[in-house]
Design a protein around this motif. Sequence first.
Motif, PDB file in Angstrom:
ATOM      1  N   LEU A 112      21.198  50.461  12.656  1.00 57.85           N
ATOM      2  CA  LEU A 112      20.833  51.652  11.878  1.00 57.85           C
ATOM      3  C   LEU A 112      20.188  52.737  12.748  1.00 57.85           C
ATOM      4  O   LEU A 112      20.571  53.909  12.657  1.00 57.85           O
ATOM      5  CB  LEU A 112      19.907  51.256  10.723  1.00 57.85           C
ATOM      6  N   PRO A 113      19.208  52.395  13.628  1.00 58.20           N
ATOM      7  CA  PRO A 113      18.668  53.442  14.517  1.00 58.20           C
ATOM      8  C   PRO A 113      19.723  54.016  15.460  1.00 58.20           C
ATOM      9  O   PRO A 113      19.712  55.221  15.750  1.00 58.20           O
ATOM     10  CB  PRO A 113      17.569  52.708  15.296  1.00 58.20           C
ATOM     11  N   PHE A 114      20.632  53.163  15.933  1.00 60.35           N
ATOM     12  CA  PHE A 114      21.699  53.637  16.819  1.00 60.35           C
ATOM     13  C   PHE A 114      22.576  54.667  16.109  1.00 60.35           C
ATOM     14  O   PHE A 114      22.867  55.742  16.656  1.00 60.35           O
ATOM     15  CB  PHE A 114      22.540  52.452  17.289  1.00 60.35           C
ATOM     16  N   MET A 115      23.018  54.371  14.883  1.00 57.11           N
ATOM     17  CA  MET A 115      23.874  55.293  14.141  1.00 57.11           C
ATOM     18  C   MET A 115      23.153  56.602  13.836  1.00 57.11           C
ATOM     19  O   MET A 115      23.755  57.685  13.868  1.00 57.11           O
ATOM     20  CB  MET A 115      24.339  54.632  12.842  1.00 57.11           C
ATOM     21  N   LYS A 116      21.847  56.500  13.614  1.00 58.02           N
ATOM     22  CA  LYS A 116      21.069  57.699  13.318  1.00 58.02           C
ATOM     23  C   LYS A 116      20.868  58.552  14.562  1.00 58.02           C
ATOM     24  O   LYS A 116      21.024  59.781  14.525  1.00 58.02           O
ATOM     25  CB  LYS A 116      19.716  57.303  12.726  1.00 58.02           C
ATOM     26  N   ASP A 117      20.532  57.910  15.693  1.00 59.81           N
ATOM     27  CA  ASP A 117      20.220  58.657  16.915  1.00 59.81           C
ATOM     28  C   ASP A 117      21.462  59.251  17.575  1.00 59.81           C
ATOM     29  O   ASP A 117      21.410  60.362  18.102  1.00 59.81           O
ATOM     30  CB  ASP A 117      19.510  57.743  17.919  1.00 59.81           C
ATOM     31  N   VAL A 118      22.565  58.503  17.564  1.00 54.98           N
ATOM     32  CA  VAL A 118      23.751  58.928  18.290  1.00 54.98           C
ATOM     33  C   VAL A 118      24.692  59.758  17.421  1.00 54.98           C
ATOM     34  O   VAL A 118      25.183  60.811  17.831  1.00 54.98           O
ATOM     35  CB  VAL A 118      24.498  57.709  18.873  1.00 54.98           C
ATOM     36  N   PHE A 119      24.947  59.280  16.204  1.00 54.72           N
ATOM     37  CA  PHE A 119      25.940  59.938  15.346  1.00 54.72           C
ATOM     38  C   PHE A 119      25.322  60.676  14.161  1.00 54.72           C
ATOM     39  O   PHE A 119      26.043  61.212  13.317  1.00 54.72           O
ATOM     40  CB  PHE A 119      26.947  58.903  14.834  1.00 54.72           C
ATOM     41  N   LEU A 120      23.974  60.679  14.076  1.00 53.74           N
ATOM     42  CA  LEU A 120      23.256  61.377  12.998  1.00 53.74           C
ATOM     43  C   LEU A 120      23.685  60.895  11.621  1.00 53.74           C
ATOM     44  O   LEU A 120      23.737  61.674  10.655  1.00 53.74           O
ATOM     45  CB  LEU A 120      23.472  62.897  13.121  1.00 53.74           C
ATOM     46  N   LEU A 121      23.998  59.601  11.537  1.00 50.60           N
ATOM     47  CA  LEU A 121      24.426  59.009  10.263  1.00 50.60           C
ATOM     48  C   LEU A 121      23.326  58.113   9.716  1.00 50.60           C
ATOM     49  O   LEU A 121      22.809  57.242  10.414  1.00 50.60           O
ATOM     50  CB  LEU A 121      25.707  58.179  10.464  1.00 50.60           C
ATOM     51  N   HIS A 122      22.949  58.334   8.463  1.00 52.42           N
ATOM     52  CA  HIS A 122      21.949  57.508   7.798  1.00 52.42           C
ATOM     53  C   HIS A 122      22.689  56.528   6.870  1.00 52.42           C
ATOM     54  O   HIS A 122      23.274  56.937   5.865  1.00 52.42           O
ATOM     55  CB  HIS A 122      20.978  58.375   6.994  1.00 52.42           C
ATOM     56  N   LEU A 123      22.651  55.253   7.216  1.00 61.89           N
ATOM     57  CA  LEU A 123      23.489  54.280   6.506  1.00 61.89           C
ATOM     58  C   LEU A 123      22.699  53.117   5.901  1.00 61.89           C
ATOM     59  O   LEU A 123      23.166  51.979   5.926  1.00 61.89           O
ATOM     60  CB  LEU A 123      24.547  53.715   7.469  1.00 61.89           C
ATOM     61  N   PRO A 124      21.511  53.365   5.352  1.00 61.05           N
ATOM     62  CA  PRO A 124      20.769  52.215   4.805  1.00 61.05           C
ATOM     63  C   PRO A 124      21.482  51.528   3.648  1.00 61.05           C
ATOM     64  O   PRO A 124      21.310  50.325   3.438  1.00 61.05           O
ATOM     65  CB  PRO A 124      19.445  52.843   4.356  1.00 61.05           C
ATOM     66  N   ASN A 125      22.283  52.296   2.895  1.00 65.44           N
ATOM     67  CA  ASN A 125      23.004  51.703   1.763  1.00 65.44           C
ATOM     68  C   ASN A 125      24.331  51.068   2.168  1.00 65.44           C
ATOM     69  O   ASN A 125      24.983  50.428   1.341  1.00 65.44           O
ATOM     70  CB  ASN A 125      23.258  52.771   0.689  1.00 65.44           C
ATOM     71  N   TYR A 126      24.726  51.252   3.408  1.00 71.01           N
ATOM     72  CA  TYR A 126      25.998  50.704   3.882  1.00 71.01           C
ATOM     73  C   TYR A 126      25.798  49.873   5.150  1.00 71.01           C
ATOM     74  O   TYR A 126      26.705  49.732   5.970  1.00 71.01           O
ATOM     75  CB  TYR A 126      26.989  51.841   4.172  1.00 71.01           C
ATOM     76  N   LYS A 127      24.606  49.327   5.302  1.00 67.39           N
ATOM     77  CA  LYS A 127      24.295  48.643   6.557  1.00 67.39           C
ATOM     78  C   LYS A 127      25.099  47.369   6.752  1.00 67.39           C
ATOM     79  O   LYS A 127      25.179  46.852   7.856  1.00 67.39           O
ATOM     80  CB  LYS A 127      22.807  48.341   6.643  1.00 67.39           C
ATOM     81  N   ILE A 128      25.716  46.880   5.683  1.00 65.96           N
ATOM     82  CA  ILE A 128      26.516  45.662   5.809  1.00 65.96           C
ATOM     83  C   ILE A 128      27.662  45.854   6.799  1.00 65.96           C
ATOM     84  O   ILE A 128      28.131  44.892   7.426  1.00 65.96           O
ATOM     85  CB  ILE A 128      27.054  45.229   4.422  1.00 65.96           C
TER      86      ILE A 128
END
Length: 341
Positions: A112-128
């Motif tokens: 989740l931190p990787f997706m947020k830092d690199v791709f600016l994607l917040h995926l807490p509801n799709y972390k599966i």
Amino acid sequence: MFPLLPVIDLPFIPDLLYSYTVYFLLFMLSATIFFPRKILMWISLILIILLVVGDQMRWQPWVYIYSLFLFLFAINIKSSLRLFYFKAILFTIYFWSGFHKLNFHFIDYIFLPFMKDVFLLHLPNYKIIGFGIPLIEIFAAMGLLFKKTQKISFLLLTTMHLVILLWVSPWGGNSNNVIIPWNLVMIGLIYFCFYSDFKKVRPELKKKYNHKIHSSILIIFFLLPSLWFIEKWPYYFSFHMYSGRGKTMSVIYEQPIIELPENFYLETKNLSSFEKHKIVNLNRWSYQELNVPIPPSLSIFKQLKNHFCNLSPNNSPHFIVYRSINYNGEYDIFTCDDLEL
């Protein structure tokens, strides 16, 4: 200075000489590139052994991996057998690296931190969907075993390494830049090992070598990382590559006894009983001085505990051991009087 964590004491090598040993090792490794002589490789291996028994902080995954490849170059075996071992090592690395990522700590603290830092994607509801990364890595490792799928596996693993390099770039914000050359080397290793003709290796092994002996060695090597689960094999030698597994430890002082920069300390956050104390972030300290994290091993934590307890008998510290790799979630508190962590 961050404390040394020796496996055995080497009184014939003063601490000051370790820095010169490191430079000499780098010189020897560089020399082997231009003058690939076995004597140079053996000298390099001996220097590596002296360094790793002198401080467990040097038990990093790339040290282990490079040593394995260097050892195979140093011994007298046929190139076909050497290539066979190289491929088995790489398969083991990627398989266990993917397997160790199959946990929610990897999802919460890495993916989740990787997706947020690199791709600016917040995926807490799709972390599966984060579990797809370790599964791809495992299947890519399996694909290295078969000629028809080696190219696909190479492309998948190369893409993975390039994304990691993006993460440790200024854009990604990850400060662990020591892994940049390591990832580049891994791309080179899988390219040279799996773009050669694998068909020629197996028949030659069956004709010229005791296949049972080599199979047994490879099986033992493959199973060694499983001993990590019972604390019988080092964390990084088990190929934990950003797996999210493991623990972290901090030292808590009421009155600091060591002069450290303010950024070495943690905020108390949910530690209400220690609001007026100083909490030393040991990982941050290690990164600043050694550019490596502390291997999350209980045996190493025990050595650190003994070091700080002996350092300040009149200012007894507390120790907080978090059950995750980045000082989050559940934790346990220990004192110098506690025999076990």
